[in-house]
Scaffold this motif. Structure first.
Motif, PDB file in Angstrom:
ATOM      1  N   GLY A 161       0.820  -1.208   0.000  1.00 14.32           N
ATOM      2  CA  GLY A 161       0.000   0.000   0.000  1.00 14.32           C
ATOM      3  C   GLY A 161       0.854   1.258   0.000  1.00 14.32           C
ATOM      4  O   GLY A 161       2.083   1.222  -0.105  1.00 14.32           O
ATOM      5  N   GLU A 162       0.194   2.403   0.154  1.00 15.58           N
ATOM      6  CA  GLU A 162       0.858   3.708   0.126  1.00 15.58           C
ATOM      7  C   GLU A 162       1.273   4.088   1.545  1.00 15.58           C
ATOM      8  O   GLU A 162       0.425   4.264   2.427  1.00 15.58           O
ATOM      9  CB  GLU A 162      -0.093   4.750  -0.444  1.00 15.58           C
ATOM     10  CG  GLU A 162       0.493   6.139  -0.537  1.00 15.58           C
ATOM     11  CD  GLU A 162      -0.491   7.158  -1.094  1.00 15.58           C
ATOM     12  OE1 GLU A 162      -0.258   8.363  -0.903  1.00 15.58           O
ATOM     13  OE2 GLU A 162      -1.500   6.744  -1.692  1.00 15.58           O
ATOM     14  N   VAL A 163       2.569   4.241   1.767  1.00 17.54           N
ATOM     15  CA  VAL A 163       3.109   4.543   3.097  1.00 17.54           C
ATOM     16  C   VAL A 163       3.912   5.833   3.024  1.00 17.54           C
ATOM     17  O   VAL A 163       4.858   5.944   2.233  1.00 17.54           O
ATOM     18  CB  VAL A 163       4.000   3.393   3.610  1.00 17.54           C
ATOM     19  CG1 VAL A 163       4.581   3.741   4.976  1.00 17.54           C
ATOM     20  CG2 VAL A 163       3.202   2.095   3.690  1.00 17.54           C
ATOM     21  N   HIS A 164       3.547   6.803   3.856  1.00 16.91           N
ATOM     22  CA  HIS A 164       4.239   8.089   3.882  1.00 16.91           C
ATOM     23  C   HIS A 164       5.690   7.888   4.323  1.00 16.91           C
ATOM     24  O   HIS A 164       5.989   7.027   5.164  1.00 16.91           O
ATOM     25  CB  HIS A 164       3.515   9.023   4.854  1.00 16.91           C
ATOM     26  CG  HIS A 164       3.926  10.464   4.727  1.00 16.91           C
ATOM     27  ND1 HIS A 164       5.087  10.965   5.277  1.00 16.91           N
ATOM     28  CD2 HIS A 164       3.311  11.513   4.117  1.00 16.91           C
ATOM     29  CE1 HIS A 164       5.170  12.255   5.010  1.00 16.91           C
ATOM     30  NE2 HIS A 164       4.109  12.622   4.310  1.00 16.91           N
ATOM     31  N   GLU A 165       6.574   8.704   3.778  1.00 16.81           N
ATOM     32  CA  GLU A 165       7.993   8.562   4.089  1.00 16.81           C
ATOM     33  C   GLU A 165       8.296   8.811   5.568  1.00 16.81           C
ATOM     34  O   GLU A 165       9.343   8.361   6.082  1.00 16.81           O
ATOM     35  CB  GLU A 165       8.813   9.514   3.213  1.00 16.81           C
ATOM     36  CG  GLU A 165       8.519  10.985   3.430  1.00 16.81           C
ATOM     37  CD  GLU A 165       9.341  11.880   2.518  1.00 16.81           C
ATOM     38  OE1 GLU A 165      10.163  11.342   1.750  1.00 16.81           O
ATOM     39  OE2 GLU A 165       9.168  13.116   2.574  1.00 16.81           O
ATOM     40  N   ASP A 166       7.409   9.508   6.260  1.00 13.62           N
ATOM     41  CA  ASP A 166       7.629   9.779   7.678  1.00 13.62           C
ATOM     42  C   ASP A 166       6.924   8.777   8.597  1.00 13.62           C
ATOM     43  O   ASP A 166       6.856   8.992   9.814  1.00 13.62           O
ATOM     44  CB  ASP A 166       7.160  11.201   8.031  1.00 13.62           C
ATOM     45  CG  ASP A 166       8.055  12.263   7.401  1.00 13.62           C
ATOM     46  OD1 ASP A 166       9.255  11.979   7.202  1.00 13.62           O
ATOM     47  OD2 ASP A 166       7.562  13.366   7.100  1.00 13.62           O
ATOM     48  N   ALA A 167       6.382   7.707   8.031  1.00 13.12           N
ATOM     49  CA  ALA A 167       5.808   6.628   8.846  1.00 13.12           C
ATOM     50  C   ALA A 167       6.918   5.651   9.220  1.00 13.12           C
ATOM     51  O   ALA A 167       7.941   5.547   8.538  1.00 13.12           O
ATOM     52  CB  ALA A 167       4.703   5.916   8.088  1.00 13.12           C
ATOM     53  N   ASP A 168       6.696   4.908  10.302  1.00 17.88           N
ATOM     54  CA  ASP A 168       7.705   3.977  10.810  1.00 17.88           C
ATOM     55  C   ASP A 168       7.054   2.605  10.988  1.00 17.88           C
ATOM     56  O   ASP A 168       6.229   2.412  11.879  1.00 17.88           O
ATOM     57  CB  ASP A 168       8.240   4.504  12.152  1.00 17.88           C
ATOM     58  CG  ASP A 168       9.357   3.644  12.738  1.00 17.88           C
ATOM     59  OD1 ASP A 168       9.771   2.673  12.074  1.00 17.88           O
ATOM     60  OD2 ASP A 168       9.806   3.945  13.866  1.00 17.88           O
ATOM     61  N   LEU A 169       7.412   1.667  10.136  1.00 15.28           N
ATOM     62  CA  LEU A 169       6.874   0.308  10.201  1.00 15.28           C
ATOM     63  C   LEU A 169       7.955  -0.599  10.773  1.00 15.28           C
ATOM     64  O   LEU A 169       9.058  -0.678  10.230  1.00 15.28           O
ATOM     65  CB  LEU A 169       6.461  -0.183   8.811  1.00 15.28           C
ATOM     66  CG  LEU A 169       5.536   0.713   7.995  1.00 15.28           C
ATOM     67  CD1 LEU A 169       5.149   0.020   6.691  1.00 15.28           C
ATOM     68  CD2 LEU A 169       4.306   1.113   8.784  1.00 15.28           C
ATOM     69  N   ARG A 170       7.607  -1.298  11.848  1.00 17.83           N
ATOM     70  CA  ARG A 170       8.592  -2.102  12.561  1.00 17.83           C
ATOM     71  C   ARG A 170       8.164  -3.563  12.596  1.00 17.83           C
ATOM     72  O   ARG A 170       7.080  -3.888  13.075  1.00 17.83           O
ATOM     73  CB  ARG A 170       8.754  -1.582  13.989  1.00 17.83           C
ATOM     74  CG  ARG A 170       9.123  -0.108  14.075  1.00 17.83           C
ATOM     75  CD  ARG A 170       9.117   0.400  15.501  1.00 17.83           C
ATOM     76  NE  ARG A 170       9.381   1.831  15.582  1.00 17.83           N
ATOM     77  CZ  ARG A 170       9.339   2.551  16.697  1.00 17.83           C
ATOM     78  NH1 ARG A 170       9.041   1.937  17.854  1.00 17.83           N
ATOM     79  NH2 ARG A 170       9.583   3.846  16.677  1.00 17.83           N
ATOM     80  N   GLY A 171       9.020  -4.435  12.100  1.00 19.76           N
ATOM     81  CA  GLY A 171       8.756  -5.866  12.184  1.00 19.76           C
ATOM     82  C   GLY A 171       7.777  -6.352  11.134  1.00 19.76           C
ATOM     83  O   GLY A 171       7.603  -5.746  10.068  1.00 19.76           O
ATOM     84  N   ALA A 189      -4.349   0.254   0.732  1.00 19.44           N
ATOM     85  CA  ALA A 189      -4.343   0.831   2.072  1.00 19.44           C
ATOM     86  C   ALA A 189      -3.382   2.012   2.101  1.00 19.44           C
ATOM     87  O   ALA A 189      -2.434   2.091   1.303  1.00 19.44           O
ATOM     88  CB  ALA A 189      -3.935  -0.204   3.105  1.00 19.44           C
ATOM     89  N   THR A 190      -3.581   2.945   3.034  1.00 15.58           N
ATOM     90  CA  THR A 190      -2.701   4.093   3.164  1.00 15.58           C
ATOM     91  C   THR A 190      -2.276   4.267   4.613  1.00 15.58           C
ATOM     92  O   THR A 190      -3.057   4.070   5.539  1.00 15.58           O
ATOM     93  CB  THR A 190      -3.381   5.388   2.683  1.00 15.58           C
ATOM     94  OG1 THR A 190      -4.566   5.616   3.460  1.00 15.58           O
ATOM     95  CG2 THR A 190      -3.759   5.294   1.216  1.00 15.58           C
ATOM     96  N   VAL A 191      -1.001   4.658   4.783  1.00 18.56           N
ATOM     97  CA  VAL A 191      -0.434   4.944   6.096  1.00 18.56           C
ATOM     98  C   VAL A 191       0.165   6.346   6.023  1.00 18.56           C
ATOM     99  O   VAL A 191       1.061   6.608   5.221  1.00 18.56           O
ATOM    100  CB  VAL A 191       0.638   3.913   6.478  1.00 18.56           C
ATOM    101  CG1 VAL A 191       1.261   4.271   7.821  1.00 18.56           C
ATOM    102  CG2 VAL A 191       0.038   2.509   6.516  1.00 18.56           C
ATOM    103  N   ASP A 192      -0.322   7.245   6.883  1.00 20.39           N
ATOM    104  CA  ASP A 192       0.032   8.661   6.795  1.00 20.39           C
ATOM    105  C   ASP A 192       1.266   8.971   7.644  1.00 20.39           C
ATOM    106  O   ASP A 192       1.828   8.107   8.328  1.00 20.39           O
ATOM    107  CB  ASP A 192      -1.163   9.505   7.233  1.00 20.39           C
ATOM    108  CG  ASP A 192      -1.229  10.848   6.508  1.00 20.39           C
ATOM    109  OD1 ASP A 192      -0.167  11.330   6.060  1.00 20.39           O
ATOM    110  OD2 ASP A 192      -2.335  11.419   6.398  1.00 20.39           O
ATOM    111  N   GLY A 232      -8.040  -0.643   1.379  1.00 14.10           N
ATOM    112  CA  GLY A 232      -9.045   0.393   1.587  1.00 14.10           C
ATOM    113  C   GLY A 232      -8.979   1.055   2.943  1.00 14.10           C
ATOM    114  O   GLY A 232      -9.642   2.060   3.181  1.00 14.10           O
ATOM    115  N   ALA A 233      -8.186   0.496   3.864  1.00  9.66           N
ATOM    116  CA  ALA A 233      -8.062   1.075   5.204  1.00  9.66           C
ATOM    117  C   ALA A 233      -7.062   2.223   5.183  1.00  9.66           C
ATOM    118  O   ALA A 233      -6.186   2.305   4.317  1.00  9.66           O
ATOM    119  CB  ALA A 233      -7.629   0.020   6.209  1.00  9.66           C
ATOM    120  N   SER A 234      -7.197   3.107   6.169  1.00  7.59           N
ATOM    121  CA  SER A 234      -6.241   4.200   6.319  1.00  7.59           C
ATOM    122  C   SER A 234      -5.839   4.321   7.780  1.00  7.59           C
ATOM    123  O   SER A 234      -6.646   4.099   8.680  1.00  7.59           O
ATOM    124  CB  SER A 234      -6.836   5.518   5.828  1.00  7.59           C
ATOM    125  OG  SER A 234      -8.011   5.847   6.559  1.00  7.59           O
TER     126      SER A 234
END
Length: 393
Positions: free
Chosen positions: A233-243, A251-254, A268-270
């Motif tokens: 999905g679409e993940v903002h460069e300032d998001a932090d995904l761990r593990g 889906a989008t992560v802001d 479809g989730a945000s």
């Protein structure tokens, strides 16, 4: 071999989550609960799935269609839920030869299901600390010698795991008398197979009967724990995904979001901005987790919104739930005891020191609502601004 999947039940003990959705269709990671049993059967070599439907049957039909993973799907209707033997009897006209039966509301060790399919007449079994609530098997040299349903004094710790392979003749054995609880039990059919055949058992290292809301949470902890990192999905460069975090396509992560796996954000989730998701959490399709929200070890159902400045811990939210700004869930008893929840009118222990709330479809909370640990909100329930909810609604 044909595999019969029992998916006709409503699941009264898991209400309100099953108020408009059959229990086998409740979400466990990226698919319904019953689909995990179907996958185990297909991976074990099932050539046809015979799905027994009843309550809200179209939900099940709509998911599986006429073919699932290249395997033909046939449907049988159990018009009245009168026990497991009655459910298999509904499928009898479709059966030809040796056949397997799996409960659609159980999670199975897939390797043990494969062993079961390769073993001829056999039963899936799991060792449990308190077998008195199960069918209990006695065995000698790998062969089942007896099965007793819910004995007061269990002869062994080997519990029936609701997975079977029956000989072809068993399709004629399904007219069994009703038990004391008024149901036609598949264990009577197993007992006859034990009397007439050498019936083996396949030991399961892991198994879960999902009957109550905290067991749905446990099922998601199991299956989310098997995830491998996959970000489409679409993940903002300032998001932090761990593990082990899965962000499905669509889906989008802001910005400012932290997600600690295992976690799954469905299509479809945000999520976000500035939210924190952690600890075996499922964010369902088209759900929204908004600004300043923390979600911990929870299921957020399809289309649900926890949009502003809220905390949700160790909880199960159904579909299209809306939490108003500042809604906070308590998930811990300070006296150290397990949180209790209402199941079919009785307060029972969840066995969990940390457990939050269960919220039915379309429920809504007003701003600054506080929900006490162990509270259930029924479908379409509402709260008022600033309310402290300490009893089920």
């Amino acid at each position: 071999m044909q595999a019969v999947l029992l998916a006709a039940g409503e699941g009264t003990r898991i209400r309100p989550l099953s108020a408009s959705l059959p229990k086998p269709m409740l979400p466990v990671a990226d698919r319904p609960l019953v689909a995990h049993a179907a996958d185990a059967a297909v991976d074990a070599g099932a050539e046809e799935l015979v799905v027994v439907v009843g309550y809200e049957a179209e939900e099940v039909r709509g998911y599986f269609g006429e073919e699932y993973r290249g395997v033909t799907v046939t449907y049988a209707v159990q018009s009245e839920q009168a026990g497991t033997a009655d459910a298999v009897r509904a499928a009898r006209e479709h059966l030809d030869g040796e056949f397997a039966v799996l409960n659609g509301d159980n999670l199975y060790d897939p390797a043990a299901v494969a062993d079961l399919f390769d073993s001829g007449p056999s039963v899936g079994a799991v060792r449990v600390a308190d077998p008195s609530n199960y069918g209990v098997l006695s065995a000698e040299d790998g062969t089942v010698t007896d099965i007793v349903e819910k004995p007061a004094d269990p002869p062994t710790d080997l519990a029936n795991a609701g997975a079977y392979v029956f000989p072809a003749e068993a399709r004629e054995w399904l007219e069994v008398p009703a038990s004391e609880r008024g149901e036609h039990e598949i264990t009577d059919v197993v007992a006859r197979a034990v009397a007439e055949y050498d019936v083996g058992y396949a030991a399961m290292d892991r198994w879960l009967d999902v009957g109550r809301p905290w067991e749905l949470l446990e099922a998601n902890e199991w299956k989310l724990g098997e995830l491998a990192r996959d970000v489409r999905g679409e993940v903002h460069e300032d998001a932090d995904l761990r593990g082990p975090v899965v962000i499905e396509e669509g889906a989008t992560v802001d910005a400012g979001v932290v997600i600690e796996g295992p976690a799954l954000v469905r299509s479809g989730a945000s999520v976000g901005p500035n939210s924190y998701v952690r600890g075996a959490t499922l964010v369902g399709e088209d759900a929204h987790v908004g600004h300043g929200v923390e979600i911990k070890n929870s299921v957020v159902g399809k289309g649900s919104h926890v949009a502003h400045l809220s905390y949700v811990g160790d909880s199960v939210l159904g579909r299209n739930v809306n939490f108003g700004a500042g809604t906070n869930v308590a998930n811990l008893r300070h006296d150290g005891d397990s949180v209790r929840l209402t199941v079919k009118g009785e307060r029972v222990s969840t066995g969990r020191r940390k457990f939050g709330v269960v919220v039915g479809d379309d429920a809504k909370t007003a701003i600054n609502t506080s929900l006490n640990a162990g509270v259930t909100l029924s479908s379409r329930a509402t709260t008022t601004p600033g309310e402290v909810v300490t009893r089920d609604r």
